[in-house]
Design a protein around this motif. Structure first.
Motif, PDB file in Angstrom:
ATOM      1  N   ILE A  44       0.846  -1.198   0.000  1.00 29.19           N
ATOM      2  CA  ILE A  44       0.000   0.000   0.000  1.00 29.19           C
ATOM      3  C   ILE A  44       0.881   1.247   0.000  1.00 29.19           C
ATOM      4  CG2 ILE A  44      -1.755   1.291   1.281  1.00 29.19           C
ATOM      5  CD1 ILE A  44      -2.762  -1.362   0.052  1.00 29.19           C
ATOM      6  N   TYR A  45       1.959   1.224   0.792  1.00 29.82           N
ATOM      7  CA  TYR A  45       2.908   2.331   0.790  1.00 29.82           C
ATOM      8  C   TYR A  45       3.455   2.547  -0.618  1.00 29.82           C
ATOM      9  CZ  TYR A  45       3.362   2.651   5.930  1.00 29.82           C
ATOM     10  OH  TYR A  45       3.151   2.854   7.261  1.00 29.82           O
ATOM     11  N   HIS A  46       3.799   1.450  -1.289  1.00 32.03           N
ATOM     12  CA  HIS A  46       4.392   1.579  -2.627  1.00 32.03           C
ATOM     13  C   HIS A  46       3.394   2.171  -3.614  1.00 32.03           C
ATOM     14  CE1 HIS A  46       7.513   0.854  -5.516  1.00 32.03           C
ATOM     15  NE2 HIS A  46       6.606   0.372  -6.334  1.00 32.03           N
ATOM     16  N   LEU A  47       2.169   1.673  -3.594  1.00 32.92           N
ATOM     17  CA  LEU A  47       1.132   2.197  -4.484  1.00 32.92           C
ATOM     18  C   LEU A  47       0.908   3.690  -4.236  1.00 32.92           C
ATOM     19  CD1 LEU A  47      -1.103   1.543  -6.579  1.00 32.92           C
ATOM     20  CD2 LEU A  47      -2.620   1.158  -4.636  1.00 32.92           C
ATOM     21  N   ASN A  48       0.840   4.081  -2.970  1.00 31.80           N
ATOM     22  CA  ASN A  48       0.646   5.493  -2.640  1.00 31.80           C
ATOM     23  C   ASN A  48       1.875   6.333  -2.970  1.00 31.80           C
ATOM     24  OD1 ASN A  48      -2.079   5.683  -1.633  1.00 31.80           O
ATOM     25  ND2 ASN A  48      -1.403   4.379   0.028  1.00 31.80           N
ATOM     26  N   ALA A  49       3.066   5.763  -2.830  1.00 28.01           N
ATOM     27  CA  ALA A  49       4.283   6.491  -3.197  1.00 28.01           C
ATOM     28  C   ALA A  49       4.294   6.778  -4.692  1.00 28.01           C
ATOM     29  CB  ALA A  49       5.527   5.699  -2.793  1.00 28.01           C
ATOM     30  N   LEU A  50       3.865   5.807  -5.496  1.00 27.96           N
ATOM     31  CA  LEU A  50       3.773   6.028  -6.943  1.00 27.96           C
ATOM     32  C   LEU A  50       2.795   7.159  -7.253  1.00 27.96           C
ATOM     33  CD1 LEU A  50       3.683   2.356  -8.254  1.00 27.96           C
ATOM     34  CD2 LEU A  50       5.527   4.010  -8.580  1.00 27.96           C
ATOM     35  N   ALA A  51       1.630   7.129  -6.611  1.00 27.48           N
ATOM     36  CA  ALA A  51       0.615   8.155  -6.850  1.00 27.48           C
ATOM     37  C   ALA A  51       1.107   9.530  -6.410  1.00 27.48           C
ATOM     38  CB  ALA A  51      -0.678   7.795  -6.120  1.00 27.48           C
ATOM     39  N   CYS A  52       1.689   9.612  -5.219  1.00 23.48           N
ATOM     40  CA  CYS A  52       2.194  10.899  -4.723  1.00 23.48           C
ATOM     41  C   CYS A  52       3.284  11.453  -5.623  1.00 23.48           C
ATOM     42  CB  CYS A  52       2.730  10.749  -3.298  1.00 23.48           C
ATOM     43  SG  CYS A  52       1.457  10.544  -2.050  1.00 23.48           S
ATOM     44  N   TYR A  75       9.313   6.168   3.603  1.00 23.57           N
ATOM     45  CA  TYR A  75       9.272   5.286   2.433  1.00 23.57           C
ATOM     46  C   TYR A  75       9.160   6.110   1.152  1.00 23.57           C
ATOM     47  CZ  TYR A  75       8.015   1.479  -0.665  1.00 23.57           C
ATOM     48  OH  TYR A  75       8.009   0.579  -1.712  1.00 23.57           O
ATOM     49  N   LEU A  76       8.292   7.113   1.162  1.00 26.69           N
ATOM     50  CA  LEU A  76       8.115   7.977  -0.004  1.00 26.69           C
ATOM     51  C   LEU A  76       9.421   8.688  -0.343  1.00 26.69           C
ATOM     52  CD1 LEU A  76       6.376   9.370  -2.151  1.00 26.69           C
ATOM     53  CD2 LEU A  76       5.694  11.012  -0.390  1.00 26.69           C
ATOM     54  N   ALA A  77      10.096   9.235   0.646  1.00 27.64           N
ATOM     55  CA  ALA A  77      11.366   9.924   0.406  1.00 27.64           C
ATOM     56  C   ALA A  77      12.399   8.968  -0.184  1.00 27.64           C
ATOM     57  CB  ALA A  77      11.891  10.527   1.705  1.00 27.64           C
ATOM     58  N   LYS A  78      12.470   7.761   0.337  1.00 25.76           N
ATOM     59  CA  LYS A  78      13.414   6.758  -0.174  1.00 25.76           C
ATOM     60  C   LYS A  78      13.097   6.404  -1.622  1.00 25.76           C
ATOM     61  CE  LYS A  78      14.274   1.896   0.410  1.00 25.76           C
ATOM     62  NZ  LYS A  78      13.845   0.724   1.127  1.00 25.76           N
ATOM     63  N   MET A  79      11.824   6.202  -1.931  1.00 20.89           N
ATOM     64  CA  MET A  79      11.432   5.836  -3.294  1.00 20.89           C
ATOM     65  C   MET A  79      11.668   6.978  -4.271  1.00 20.89           C
ATOM     66  SD  MET A  79      10.427   2.653  -3.395  1.00 20.89           S
ATOM     67  CE  MET A  79      11.874   2.468  -2.388  1.00 20.89           C
ATOM     68  N   ARG A  80      11.397   8.204  -3.843  1.00 21.68           N
ATOM     69  CA  ARG A  80      11.630   9.340  -4.745  1.00 21.68           C
ATOM     70  C   ARG A  80      13.117   9.515  -5.013  1.00 21.68           C
ATOM     71  NH1 ARG A  80       7.930  13.003  -6.257  1.00 21.68           N
ATOM     72  NH2 ARG A  80       9.365  14.752  -6.083  1.00 21.68           N
ATOM     73  N   ALA A  81      13.947   9.317  -3.987  1.00 27.13           N
ATOM     74  CA  ALA A  81      15.396   9.436  -4.165  1.00 27.13           C
ATOM     75  C   ALA A  81      15.922   8.336  -5.088  1.00 27.13           C
ATOM     76  CB  ALA A  81      16.104   9.367  -2.808  1.00 27.13           C
ATOM     77  N   ALA A  82      15.270   7.160  -5.046  1.00 21.76           N
ATOM     78  CA  ALA A  82      15.688   6.033  -5.876  1.00 21.76           C
ATOM     79  C   ALA A  82      14.999   6.043  -7.235  1.00 21.76           C
ATOM     80  CB  ALA A  82      15.393   4.728  -5.146  1.00 21.76           C
ATOM     81  N   GLY A  83      14.253   7.069  -7.514  1.00 21.79           N
ATOM     82  CA  GLY A  83      13.533   7.136  -8.784  1.00 21.79           C
ATOM     83  C   GLY A  83      12.384   6.146  -8.851  1.00 21.79           C
TER      84      GLY A  83
END
Length: 89
Positions: A44-52, A75-83
């Motif tokens: 759910i975090y991943h799906l929301n990170a993609l949307a955000c 989690y969002l910050a980590k995913m955005r930094a990792a593209g």
């Protein structure tokens, strides 16, 4: 997922939480644990990170305003930094 929930036989009844406010430390700790590296809400975090990320301009700022323990914001910050290259199976 939307298709499955829309057309599942018998519907997919929603039941709200008994306690909508986490007012005990045990509730907060339990929620925080669910978002751990192997927790059940990581997808759910991943799906929301993609949307955000799609809704936020490149180099834009996302502000987490008292939304839990901060695990999703981290989690969002980590995913955005990792593209957003990491995937959850």
């Amino acid at each position: 997922m939307l298709f499955k929930e829309t057309f599942i036989l018998g519907g997919f009844p929603r039941k709200p939480e008994d306690h909508l406010v986490m007012d005990s430390q045990d509730q907060v700790d339990a929620w925080h644990a669910q978002g751990s590296g192997e927790g059940p809400i990581l997808s759910i975090y991943h799906l929301n990170a993609l949307a955000c990320s799609r809704l936020t301009a490149s180099g834009g700022t996302v502000i987490d305003v008292a939304c839990g323990t901060g695990r999703f914001a981290a989690y969002l910050a980590k995913m955005r930094a990792a593209g957003l290259s990491e995937r959850v199976e």
